[in-house]
Design a protein around this motif. Structure first.
Motif, PDB file in Angstrom:
ATOM      1  N   PRO A  40       0.843  -1.196   0.000  1.00 48.96           N
ATOM      2  CA  PRO A  40       0.000   0.000   0.000  1.00 48.96           C
ATOM      3  C   PRO A  40       0.876   1.243   0.000  1.00 48.96           C
ATOM      4  CG  PRO A  40       0.117  -0.925   2.204  1.00 48.96           C
ATOM      5  CD  PRO A  40       0.909  -1.838   1.317  1.00 48.96           C
ATOM      6  N   THR A 217       7.906   0.430  -6.649  1.00 45.52           N
ATOM      7  CA  THR A 217       7.501  -0.914  -7.089  1.00 45.52           C
ATOM      8  C   THR A 217       8.276  -1.969  -6.302  1.00 45.52           C
ATOM      9  OG1 THR A 217       9.243  -0.978  -8.757  1.00 45.52           O
ATOM     10  CG2 THR A 217       7.106  -0.146  -9.461  1.00 45.52           C
ATOM     11  N   PHE A 242      -3.466  -2.839  -4.508  1.00 43.10           N
ATOM     12  CA  PHE A 242      -2.713  -1.642  -4.900  1.00 43.10           C
ATOM     13  C   PHE A 242      -1.774  -2.037  -6.045  1.00 43.10           C
ATOM     14  CE2 PHE A 242      -3.781  -1.246  -0.376  1.00 43.10           C
ATOM     15  CZ  PHE A 242      -4.479  -0.046  -0.391  1.00 43.10           C
ATOM     16  N   LEU A 243      -2.371  -2.154  -7.209  1.00 36.96           N
ATOM     17  CA  LEU A 243      -1.736  -2.812  -8.355  1.00 36.96           C
ATOM     18  C   LEU A 243      -0.468  -2.129  -8.867  1.00 36.96           C
ATOM     19  CD1 LEU A 243      -2.124  -4.939 -10.679  1.00 36.96           C
ATOM     20  CD2 LEU A 243      -3.485  -3.205 -11.841  1.00 36.96           C
ATOM     21  N   GLY A 244      -0.429  -0.780  -8.812  1.00 35.75           N
ATOM     22  CA  GLY A 244       0.712  -0.076  -9.396  1.00 35.75           C
ATOM     23  C   GLY A 244       0.859  -0.456 -10.849  1.00 35.75           C
ATOM     24  N   ILE A 245       2.080  -0.776 -11.273  1.00 39.76           N
ATOM     25  CA  ILE A 245       2.304  -1.110 -12.686  1.00 39.76           C
ATOM     26  C   ILE A 245       2.247  -2.624 -12.916  1.00 39.76           C
ATOM     27  CG2 ILE A 245       3.550   1.009 -13.246  1.00 39.76           C
ATOM     28  CD1 ILE A 245       6.184  -0.614 -13.007  1.00 39.76           C
TER      29      ILE A 245
HETATM   30  C1  LIG Z   1       3.336   1.322  -3.360  1.00 33.53           C
HETATM   31  S1  LIG Z   1       2.415   1.463  -4.806  1.00 33.53           S
HETATM   32  C2  LIG Z   1       2.226  -0.206  -5.373  1.00 33.53           C
HETATM   33  C3  LIG Z   1       3.214  -0.570  -6.446  1.00 33.53           C
HETATM   34  C4  LIG Z   1       3.077  -2.001  -6.947  1.00 33.53           C
HETATM   35  N1  LIG Z   1       3.346  -2.969  -5.907  1.00 33.53           N
HETATM   36  C5  LIG Z   1       4.067  -2.253  -8.079  1.00 33.53           C
HETATM   37  O1  LIG Z   1       5.085  -2.948  -7.858  1.00 33.53           O
HETATM   38  O2  LIG Z   1       3.876  -1.664  -9.154  1.00 33.53           O
HETATM   39  C6  LIG Z   1       0.786   1.844  -4.259  1.00 33.53           C
HETATM   40  C7  LIG Z   1      -0.229   2.053  -5.384  1.00 33.53           C
HETATM   41  O3  LIG Z   1      -1.534   2.160  -4.824  1.00 33.53           O
HETATM   42  C8  LIG Z   1      -2.303   3.040  -5.616  1.00 33.53           C
HETATM   43  N2  LIG Z   1      -3.453   3.439  -4.786  1.00 33.53           N
HETATM   44  C9  LIG Z   1      -3.510   4.416  -3.827  1.00 33.53           C
HETATM   45  N3  LIG Z   1      -4.727   4.444  -3.263  1.00 33.53           N
HETATM   46  C10 LIG Z   1      -5.472   3.477  -3.845  1.00 33.53           C
HETATM   47  C11 LIG Z   1      -6.800   3.010  -3.657  1.00 33.53           C
HETATM   48  N4  LIG Z   1      -7.611   3.577  -2.775  1.00 33.53           N
HETATM   49  N5  LIG Z   1      -7.229   1.956  -4.407  1.00 33.53           N
HETATM   50  C12 LIG Z   1      -6.407   1.387  -5.333  1.00 33.53           C
HETATM   51  N6  LIG Z   1      -5.133   1.802  -5.568  1.00 33.53           N
HETATM   52  C13 LIG Z   1      -4.668   2.819  -4.816  1.00 33.53           C
HETATM   53  C14 LIG Z   1      -1.315   4.143  -5.992  1.00 33.53           C
HETATM   54  O4  LIG Z   1      -1.712   4.845  -7.141  1.00 33.53           O
HETATM   55  C15 LIG Z   1      -0.019   3.331  -6.203  1.00 33.53           C
HETATM   56  O5  LIG Z   1       0.147   2.984  -7.556  1.00 33.53           O
END
Ligand SMILES: C[S@@+](CC[C@H](N)C(=O)[O-])C[C@H]1O[C@@H](n2cnc3c(N)ncnc32)[C@H](O)[C@@H]1O
Length: 280
Positions: A40, A217, A242-245
């Protein structure tokens, strides 16, 4: 809301461009998820393109609690939640504060240290044939400070509903250094538990914007190891709220597992779709 669906390796990845709390409530069945791997936002002021990572600590922890409650509902009784959290030297307690909140819903079964870079002094290693000199391997963001050390690691907290989930330790096992140990152990496989220190460097990249267009990431390999440790045959559905990329999605599909993910940022969402589509 309809998901974006990609079929790969006979499995399905569903991506929702949606807030994860609402999205999980609307789209996931209770007890349907085998493994959650997620990172997160850390509430450390990281510059995401949409999410505000500077909300008050109180608000942040309340949100973590809400999110954890929803995860508990969708996670199977014998499921695993792998929660990746980092910190920064001026705010080192974030992972532990979040853990305290999560422990209101889950039991901490294992603490894994994800090591991004390490230095080994030859004189401490002794007579290992493969280490011939002092070595430093891996990548990290240097911290220019007279008082803080470079921060080369993050936590992965393995949380389960009762703390009793059986793991497939040898799925990520390592060969014995001293082969006489192989004969001593039942099963006689040249493999033993690697323990909770996982050295997984970031891939070397040429261009941040092109090769890793996201500020926080984890490596695909980290997510793969979590799924393997939980047990590939037992993992039916993998979730990352919290998918990110899409690193966790890539890991799930590589291991031929169905996947579901949520992301609020269109740019990261599109990048996840692009990367999963390109998976061979
Ligand atoms: C720490 S990053 C995760 C990166 C991912 N593990 C990767 O390796 O690409 C957290 C992500 O959560 C997204 N995010 C924040 N609040 C969110 C929500 N309420 N629901 C879904 N995604 C959310 C952000 O935009 C960000 O991309």
């Amino acid at each position: 809301m309809k998901p974006f669906i990609i079929h790969k390796k006979g499995k399905t990845a569903k991506f929702f461009l949606q807030d994860c709390v609402q999205g999980m409530r609307e789209n996931l069945q209770p007890n349907s998820v085998s493994v959650v791997i997620t990172s997160p936002p850390y509430n450390l002021g990281i510059k995401y393109s949409k999410y505000d990572d500077t909300i008050s600590r109180e608000k942040y922890l309340a949100w973590m609690r809400e999110w954890a409650g929803v995860i508990k509902n969708v996670l199977a009784e014998d499921g695993s939640l792998f929660l990746n959290l980092g910190s920064k030297p001026t705010d080192p307690h974030v992972p532990f504060r979040v853990l305290q909140v999560l422990e209101q819903e889950f039991v901490l079964q294992n603490t894994i240290h994800w090591i991004k870079a390490i230095s080994i002094d030859k004189e401490n290693v002794g007579n290992y044939p493969n280490i011939l000199d002092d070595v430093s391997v891996g990548h990290y963001k240097p911290i220019n400070s007279p008082r803080f050390l470079n921060d080369n690691h993050e936590y992965v907290f393995h949380l389960t509903k009762r703390g009793d989930v059986k793991l497939d330790r040898l799925a990520i096992g390592v060969p014995y250094q001293d082969k006489s140990n192989v004969l001593r152990w039942q099963g006689k496989r040249d493999l033993h538990c690697r323990g909770n220190i996982w050295f997984i460097p970031y891939e070397t990249i040429k261009s941040r914007d092109r090769d890793r267009p996201h500020p926080a990431t984890f490596p695909v390999q980290l997510a793969e190891m979590c799924i393997k440790l939980h047990g590939v045959p037992r993992a039916q559905l993998v979730l990352d709220p919290f998918l990110g990329i899409g690193q966790s999605a890539l890991a799930a599909l590589k291991l031929q597992k169905n996947f579901v993910g949520f992301e609020i940022d269109r740019a990261y969402f599109d990048e996840a779709v692009k990367r999963v589509r390109a998976l061979h």
